[in-house]
Scaffold this motif. Structure first.
Motif, PDB file in Angstrom:
ATOM      1  N   THR A  37       0.830  -1.210   0.000  1.00  0.00           N
ATOM      2  CA  THR A  37       0.000   0.000   0.000  1.00  0.00           C
ATOM      3  C   THR A  37       0.861   1.255   0.000  1.00  0.00           C
ATOM      4  O   THR A  37       0.531   2.227  -0.681  1.00  0.00           O
ATOM      5  CB  THR A  37      -0.971   0.032   1.202  1.00  0.00           C
ATOM      6  N   LEU A  38       1.971   1.232   0.735  1.00  0.00           N
ATOM      7  CA  LEU A  38       2.861   2.405   0.728  1.00  0.00           C
ATOM      8  C   LEU A  38       3.485   2.628  -0.643  1.00  0.00           C
ATOM      9  O   LEU A  38       3.577   3.766  -1.117  1.00  0.00           O
ATOM     10  CB  LEU A  38       3.962   2.250   1.783  1.00  0.00           C
ATOM     11  N   VAL A  39       3.919   1.561  -1.287  1.00  0.00           N
ATOM     12  CA  VAL A  39       4.520   1.689  -2.616  1.00  0.00           C
ATOM     13  C   VAL A  39       3.491   2.212  -3.614  1.00  0.00           C
ATOM     14  O   VAL A  39       3.773   3.114  -4.407  1.00  0.00           O
ATOM     15  CB  VAL A  39       5.117   0.344  -3.091  1.00  0.00           C
ATOM     16  N   SER A  74      -2.209   3.696   7.299  1.00  0.00           N
ATOM     17  CA  SER A  74      -2.104   4.286   8.631  1.00  0.00           C
ATOM     18  C   SER A  74      -1.240   3.432   9.551  1.00  0.00           C
ATOM     19  O   SER A  74      -0.348   3.942  10.246  1.00  0.00           O
ATOM     20  CB  SER A  74      -3.511   4.458   9.216  1.00  0.00           C
ATOM     21  N   ARG A  75      -1.480   2.118   9.562  1.00  0.00           N
ATOM     22  CA  ARG A  75      -0.684   1.227  10.408  1.00  0.00           C
ATOM     23  C   ARG A  75       0.782   1.201   9.976  1.00  0.00           C
ATOM     24  O   ARG A  75       1.683   1.189  10.814  1.00  0.00           O
ATOM     25  CB  ARG A  75      -1.258  -0.181  10.392  1.00  0.00           C
ATOM     26  N   ALA A  76       1.017   1.175   8.658  1.00  0.00           N
ATOM     27  CA  ALA A  76       2.394   1.153   8.158  1.00  0.00           C
ATOM     28  C   ALA A  76       3.138   2.423   8.556  1.00  0.00           C
ATOM     29  O   ALA A  76       4.278   2.355   9.032  1.00  0.00           O
ATOM     30  CB  ALA A  76       2.409   0.977   6.645  1.00  0.00           C
ATOM     31  N   ARG A 108       6.931   5.462  11.914  1.00  0.00           N
ATOM     32  CA  ARG A 108       7.170   6.564  12.853  1.00  0.00           C
ATOM     33  C   ARG A 108       7.765   6.036  14.154  1.00  0.00           C
ATOM     34  O   ARG A 108       8.698   6.627  14.711  1.00  0.00           O
ATOM     35  CB  ARG A 108       5.866   7.301  13.148  1.00  0.00           C
ATOM     36  N   ALA A 109       7.208   4.954  14.663  1.00  0.00           N
ATOM     37  CA  ALA A 109       7.713   4.366  15.920  1.00  0.00           C
ATOM     38  C   ALA A 109       9.165   3.922  15.766  1.00  0.00           C
ATOM     39  O   ALA A 109       9.980   4.142  16.678  1.00  0.00           O
ATOM     40  CB  ALA A 109       6.827   3.190  16.339  1.00  0.00           C
ATOM     41  N   GLU A 110       9.477   3.311  14.644  1.00  0.00           N
ATOM     42  CA  GLU A 110      10.865   2.904  14.378  1.00  0.00           C
ATOM     43  C   GLU A 110      11.790   4.118  14.341  1.00  0.00           C
ATOM     44  O   GLU A 110      12.867   4.111  14.921  1.00  0.00           O
ATOM     45  CB  GLU A 110      10.970   2.144  13.048  1.00  0.00           C
ATOM     46  N   GLY A 123      -7.519  -5.786  -4.229  1.00  0.00           N
ATOM     47  CA  GLY A 123      -8.742  -6.571  -4.066  1.00  0.00           C
ATOM     48  C   GLY A 123      -9.342  -6.445  -2.678  1.00  0.00           C
ATOM     49  O   GLY A 123      -9.739  -7.436  -2.065  1.00  0.00           O
ATOM     50  N   CYS A 124      -9.384  -5.207  -2.178  1.00  0.00           N
ATOM     51  CA  CYS A 124      -9.927  -4.978  -0.841  1.00  0.00           C
ATOM     52  C   CYS A 124     -10.726  -3.678  -0.840  1.00  0.00           C
ATOM     53  O   CYS A 124     -10.810  -2.993  -1.857  1.00  0.00           O
ATOM     54  CB  CYS A 124      -8.800  -4.922   0.194  1.00  0.00           C
ATOM     55  N   ALA A 125     -11.285  -3.328   0.299  1.00  0.00           N
ATOM     56  CA  ALA A 125     -12.063  -2.104   0.434  1.00  0.00           C
ATOM     57  C   ALA A 125     -11.143  -0.894   0.592  1.00  0.00           C
ATOM     58  O   ALA A 125      -9.998  -1.026   1.047  1.00  0.00           O
ATOM     59  CB  ALA A 125     -12.988  -2.210   1.636  1.00  0.00           C
ATOM     60  N   VAL A 126     -11.661   0.277   0.238  1.00  0.00           N
ATOM     61  CA  VAL A 126     -10.896   1.523   0.388  1.00  0.00           C
ATOM     62  C   VAL A 126     -10.515   1.737   1.847  1.00  0.00           C
ATOM     63  O   VAL A 126      -9.405   2.174   2.151  1.00  0.00           O
ATOM     64  CB  VAL A 126     -11.697   2.723  -0.177  1.00  0.00           C
ATOM     65  N   GLY A 127     -11.418   1.417   2.760  1.00  0.00           N
ATOM     66  CA  GLY A 127     -11.117   1.552   4.193  1.00  0.00           C
ATOM     67  C   GLY A 127      -9.954   0.679   4.620  1.00  0.00           C
ATOM     68  O   GLY A 127      -9.147   1.071   5.469  1.00  0.00           O
TER      69      GLY A 127
END
Length: 161
Positions: A116-118, A146-148, A153-155, A135-139
């Motif tokens: 998703t980031l790429v 967001s999780r990535a 950020r935490a790293e 093949g998934c929902a926009v959400g």
């Protein structure tokens, strides 16, 4: 358009995309080669799609997410043209260390999050197209991004604190 015409026109762009997914030019070549064999075998279906390149990009992404190689992108270097908007550091050694660190963080992300980031930041695709490719929902796309980013950020904070 024939398979050969498609491959001639789009192969280098697909390879660049695969390098961003894998972080390694050799792994990217393997990924694209395996995918293009499948594309050639199913060319009629691919050619009938509204957007053959998007269809193939989705195949590459799915192949990347499903690939079961344990040595996938352990340590890689990003080789590309420098962005003129980003100030260039005069300390080349530190730049290489920083680049390696970013690749290390990216390689530890789950494959779907990395994809998703790429797709968002390298391919500059909107959420709807990313969702179609994965093949998934926009959400789901938004939550993966967001999780990535939260993980990255935490790293970053851990290393720089």
């Amino acid at each position: 358009m024939t398979y050969e015409e498609f491959a001639d026109a789009r192969l280098s762009a697909l390879l660049r995309y695969a390098v961003m997914l894998t972080g390694d030019p050799h792994q990217a070549q393997d990924l694209v080669q395996e995918t293009m064999v499948r594309v050639q075998l199913n060319w009629r279906r691919v050619a009938r799609s509204d957007a053959p390149e998007r269809y193939v990009r989705r195949m590459i992404t799915n192949q990347f997410i499903d690939w079961r190689r344990g040595s996938w992108a352990r340590r890689v270097l990003l080789r590309g043209e420098p962005d003129e908007a980003v100030p260039v550091s005069t300390d080349h050694a530190q730049s290489a260390v920083d680049r390696d660190q970013v690749w290390s963080w990216l390689s530890r992300l789950p494959r779907r999050q990395r994809a998703t980031l790429v797709l968002r930041y390298y391919e500059d695709l909107p959420d709807a197209e990313i969702a179609e490719i994965l093949g998934c929902a926009v959400g789901t796309v938004r939550s993966c991004i967001s999780r990535a980013l939260a993980t990255l950020r935490a790293e970053y904070v851990e290393v720089h604190s």
